[in-house]
Design a protein around this motif. Structure first.
Motif, mmCIF file in Angstrom:
data_model
loop_
_atom_site.group_PDB
_atom_site.id
_atom_site.type_symbol
_atom_site.label_atom_id
_atom_site.label_comp_id
_atom_site.label_asym_id
_atom_site.label_seq_id
_atom_site.Cartn_x
_atom_site.Cartn_y
_atom_site.Cartn_z
ATOM 1 N N THR A 163 36.429 43.062 34.856
ATOM 2 C CA THR A 163 37.050 42.451 33.682
ATOM 3 C C THR A 163 36.641 43.113 32.379
ATOM 4 O O THR A 163 36.910 42.574 31.310
ATOM 5 C CB THR A 163 36.700 40.959 33.605
ATOM 6 N N ARG A 171 41.202 37.262 31.985
ATOM 7 C CA ARG A 171 39.955 37.109 32.727
ATOM 8 C C ARG A 171 39.955 35.795 33.514
ATOM 9 O O ARG A 171 39.535 35.738 34.654
ATOM 10 C CB ARG A 171 38.771 37.114 31.763
ATOM 11 N N GLU A 197 31.048 34.603 33.517
ATOM 12 C CA GLU A 197 31.496 35.053 34.829
ATOM 13 C C GLU A 197 30.389 34.897 35.858
ATOM 14 O O GLU A 197 30.642 34.523 36.998
ATOM 15 C CB GLU A 197 31.940 36.517 34.761
#
Lengths: 308, 378
Positions: A163, A171, A197
């Motif tokens: 990403t 994302r 993330e």
């Protein structure tokens, strides 16, 4: 070998000349798991992933990837692994369809045309499939790359900073797709720099300077660091940070927007260190976040690195 | 700082370029090395006045005058008698194979006829596919003959010295009787063009993947070196055949080059030659680290091919070491094939040796390429 584990390697080591880039890393990833691989730039994440899929020869180490010997059977591993490189590495002068078609042929996908069509449809690129890959924006390139990695229905996906340079909306969509695929049984090993993330991974590992420093679920990683963190508000925080840094008990003072996070490994020592400043600012005892822990780990390993 | 031209900015660019030039050692080395190598190679190798050309003798007379004449021809330095043939058929055969450049035929009763003043015929058959290679050797013959026999024409034979030309010299320039340079150059160009383009195209094949970052992806897929290398070669075989066809059409319609031999045979031979050049290119591609080096590598190969193959300068005019280098190059053999098939009407048996040598070169180049091709990023 356990059927449960998609990746089960021990002592993976890679040296470039005299420099050890990956130092005796052990890693176990369960099937169907999303495993986050974190660490600063140049910490050896990409090198480790490349060793897993046979792009680099490991100097030391053993184990299995999808049940195949990670050192000797890289040809077999390649057939069942999808590897998404950090930089877009499909052909910019080929169209979307041509790229997918190429990959499908390389892996000997049966019912190629159907598979490619389905992939284009899932991508949401129907109608634009003749467009050259080079003309796509960063977000679309990333989606194309993921689609191409999935075309041969791999069992394990190795995603290297998938990403980077992608906008927040893309994302989020991306991570939703990852979770869905994981639910279907696909295993993921993903490197990233983003804390949000990292928190979306089932488990994660943190490496710095080639050494694996910690691993586990987000909670386990945070707990194992034994870090006490205070959040400070108000007053001249820049000046405060300067004064706190270097004091015994204070490991780090990091600015988070309008706040300052002050952390230390020893709760008592930290309280002593901040005592003189307690009245000038608003202090709040908080649970350390992943970022606090990682910065802490990185600083520590830097010390170790310098000491060696 | 000046709006239009700033010395500081200008200097910044110069410094940056120098730094980059210094970083790419191989490129820098080639920039210095190529001219030096060329200078040495070509300065010593190229000779537009070829001597010691191989010749065969068909000797039907053993008389003293015939012998005198032969040694005079040998002493001129232009001819080197490498073999003796015993029939006209054999003479024609060695010429056709390119084993010799000339066949000198001394007819029966040469010495007797000479003494009688009957003007015997001395026949020189020359392989004139490359007029440049033969013209000097032919031109010296007439003055040579007159002076050579002067010593013999003394005393009782002095009467012969009076006559204008005691020998009837006949020169047959075979395969290219009018000495049309194009007949030699145009077929040769086919080989040159193929060498230049084929090597260059494939030399970029792997380095381009590497520079664009697609190599990492390609290597992560389950593929074998042979698949990659051959897969990259085959599409350019077609390009090569388009070139061959275009050149043949132009040779026929624009330059009226005779096409005596079998064109199908030539197309078949071109396959091996194109493959050899593509293999060289792909091997350069595995050796070079960037596209510039790959291009330089192909030039490194192209220049000797151009200059030492017999295309630009007569092959036999070069010293032995240069001929040895030339014998390695595919273009040298292909030139012989093209000229042989088009101008001499060579058949498969005539060209098989040349073809075999090109094939061997192709295989060796490809093996090096496969050996050098890295399946990992190490």
């Amino acid at each position: 070998m356990s059927e449960e584990l998609a990746i089960d390697v021990k002592g993976m080591t890679k040296r470039f000349g005299t420099r050890t880039v990956v130092n005796k890393i052990d890693l176990q990833v369960r099937r169907g798991e999303i495993y986050g691989f974190l660490g600063p730039n140049g910490s050896g994440k990409t090198t480790f992933i490349r060793m897993l899929c046979g792009l680099l020869k490991a100097d030391e180490g053993s184990g299995t990837c999808l049940g195949f010997d990670v050192i000797k059977q890289s040809e077999e591993i390649k057939k069942q692994v999808g590897y998404m490189t950090q930089r877009f590495s499909f052909y910019e002068d080929l169209s979307i369809r041509e790229n997918l078609d190429f990959v499908a042929r390389m892996y000997g996908v049966k019912k190629r045309e159907e598979t490619v069509n389905a992939s284009i449809k899932r991508l949401g690129l129907a109608g634009r499939e003749q467009q050259l890959a080079g003309q796509l924006s960063g977000g679309w390139k990333q989606r194309l790359a993921l689609a191409a990695c999935l075309i041969h229905e791999p069992k394990l996906l190795l995603l290297d900073e998938p990403t980077a340079g992608v906008d927040p909306k893309a994302r989020r969509d991306f991570w939703e797709q990852i979770h869905q695929l994981a639910a279907e049984g696909l295993t993921f090993l993903i490197t990233t720099h983003y804390m949000d993330e990292a928190e979306r991974c089932h488990r994660l590992a943190y490496i710095a300077y080639g050494n694996l420093l910690t691993r586990g679920t987000v909670q386990e990683v945070i707990d194992s660091a034994h870090l006490t963190t205070w959040s400070v508000k108000g007053g001249d925080l820049v000046k405060l940070a300067g004064e706190l840094r270097g004091k015994p008990g204070v490991h780090q003072a990091v600015a988070f927007g309008t706040m300052l996070h002050v952390s230390g490994g020893d709760e008592k020592a930290l309280e002593q260190a901040i005592a003189p400043f307690r009245n000038d600012h608003e202090w709040m005892h908080i649970r350390p976040g992943l970022e606090d822990v990682f910065i802490h780990l990185m600083d520590q390993s830097k010390d170790n690195f310098a000491a060696e | 700082m000046n709006r239009y031209f700033s010395i500081t900015r200008f200097l910044a660019i110069i410094i940056k370029e120098f730094i980059q030039m210094r970083r790419d050692r191989v490129t820098f080395g080639m920039m210095v090395g190529i001219p030096l190598l060329q200078l040495l190679l070509f300065g010593f190798a190229i000779n537009s006045d070829p001597k010691h050309l191989p010749a065969a003798v068909l000797m039907n007379d053993q008389g003293p005058q015939a012998r005198t004449l032969l040694s005079a021809i040998r002493n001129s330095g232009y001819y080197e008698f490498v073999q003796q043939v015993h029939s006209e058929d054999e003479a024609r055969e060695v010429l056709e194979h390119g084993e010799v450049q000339f066949v000198i035929t001394i007819p029966q009763d040469f010495s007797r006829d000479l003494l009688r003043g009957d003007k015997p015929t001395l026949l020189i058959e020359a392989d004139a596919t490359d007029p440049a290679a033969t013209s000097n050797a032919i031109n010296i013959m007439r003055p040579l003959l007159t002076t050579a026999l002067m010593n013999d024409f003394k005393g009782p034979l002095a009467y012969l010295a009076q006559s204008e030309a005691p020998i009837d010299l006949r020169i047959h320039a075979l395969y290219n009787p009018e000495a049309v340079t194009q007949y030699n150059i145009v077929p040769g160009l086919m080989g040159v063009v193929l060498t230049m383009t084929m090597v260059m195209i494939t030399a970029l094949a792997i380095t381009r993947e590497r520079e664009r970052g697609t190599m990492e992806n390609l290597l992560s897929m389950p593929t074998r070196p042979f698949e990659v290398l051959l897969g990259k070669i085959i599409p350019y075989m077609f390009v090569g055949y388009i070139q061959v066809t275009l050149i043949l059409i132009a040779a026929h319609f624009l330059f009226h080059v005779p096409m005596i031999g079998n064109l199908g045979l030539l197309f078949a031979a071109a396959f091996v030659f194109i493959a050899a050049n593509l293999a060289v290119g792909i091997t350069f591609s595995t050796l070079a680290t960037n596209q510039l080096q790959a291009v330089q590598g192909s030039f490194f190969f192209f220049l000797p091919s151009l200059l030492l193959s017999g295309f630009m300068f007569p092959f036999r005019g070069m010293p032995q070491w240069a001929q040895n280098i030339g014998e390695v190059l595919p273009l040298t053999h292909f030139l012989r094939i093209v000229r042989g098939v088009l101008l001499k009407g060579n058949d498969f048996a005539d060209i098989s040796l040349q073809l075999w040598q090109i094939g061997l070169f192709a295989i060796i180049a490809l093996v090096i390429g496969v050996f050098r091709y890295r399946q990992t990023l190490d």
